[in-house]
Design a protein around this motif. Sequence first.
Motif, PDB file in Angstrom:
ATOM      1  N   ASP A  39      32.760 -19.894  25.470  1.00  0.00           N
ATOM      2  CA  ASP A  39      31.422 -19.333  25.648  1.00  0.00           C
ATOM      3  C   ASP A  39      30.946 -19.538  27.080  1.00  0.00           C
ATOM      4  O   ASP A  39      30.356 -18.634  27.682  1.00  0.00           O
ATOM      5  N   TYR A 205      30.229 -17.237  16.579  1.00  0.00           N
ATOM      6  CA  TYR A 205      30.668 -16.691  17.868  1.00  0.00           C
ATOM      7  C   TYR A 205      31.076 -15.237  17.650  1.00  0.00           C
ATOM      8  O   TYR A 205      31.834 -14.927  16.731  1.00  0.00           O
ATOM      9  N   LEU A 210      28.964 -17.567  22.018  1.00  0.00           N
ATOM     10  CA  LEU A 210      28.063 -18.181  21.061  1.00  0.00           C
ATOM     11  C   LEU A 210      26.905 -17.229  20.798  1.00  0.00           C
ATOM     12  O   LEU A 210      26.291 -16.696  21.726  1.00  0.00           O
TER      13      LEU A 210
END
Length: 254
Positions: A39, A205, A210
């Motif tokens: 992320d 996700y 995320l």
Amino acid sequence: MDDEKEIRQLQKRLQELAEKSSRQNIYTFTGFFGMAQLDVFHRMERELSYAYPKLCGGSELAERMVVRFGSPEEMGYEEAFPIVLLKIEPSMQKYADTLGHRDILGALMHLGIERSTLGDIFLKDNCGYLFCLDSIADFIVEELQKVRHTDVRCRRAEMSEELIKQEKVRQSLTVSSERADVVIAGLYHLSRTGSMELFRTGKVYINGRLCENNSCFLKKGDAVSVRGKGKFFYDGVDRETKKGKLCAGVWIYL
């Protein structure tokens, strides 16, 4: 990753690898990143685009990925990701325990191996298939001799020969909308509150990023990972029912 210091350190490391690749005209690689680290990478991806980052985990189902900086067009040559596949199997299958993901990972951690050198673990026919960095592969082959109470043997496997091709099935859902929380609730048989809790606790996700916005809408082709639940690929709406509901499809792997 909740620690701001860890995030800044990872951002700095990614910048250093990108700059090194660009400046020295060489390929550079990270270790395996988990979803939280990926992320951070995805949020920097545009900033790092000058170094042509690419991801690979060894399989299209892999959630842990290595980032490579550099491209054949710029470098003038190709360099493969330093990822190998190991097969871990009981020495005597007849007397073996049933081996699980946590069992194999625990045995590897017990050897003092860094998590960043290990990718995903797939299970098939009571054997484990582990993606790992080439630099640690020989050590694992030599040292991994027991998982739980079961004696095991470990060897390198050819990707084309042993790569797990899990069967995938398309599942149909009847949902009120293409909102992520609605689809997740329908797929995993959760209440709306239960689905929203997954977003609130940072367990969802979408395409590696995320997602904390439970009201975002899924698009066909989106890859959705839900910690503790699994991974699926959203395949879009097939039709609308007479009552205004949507018949949507998702691809899941058995």
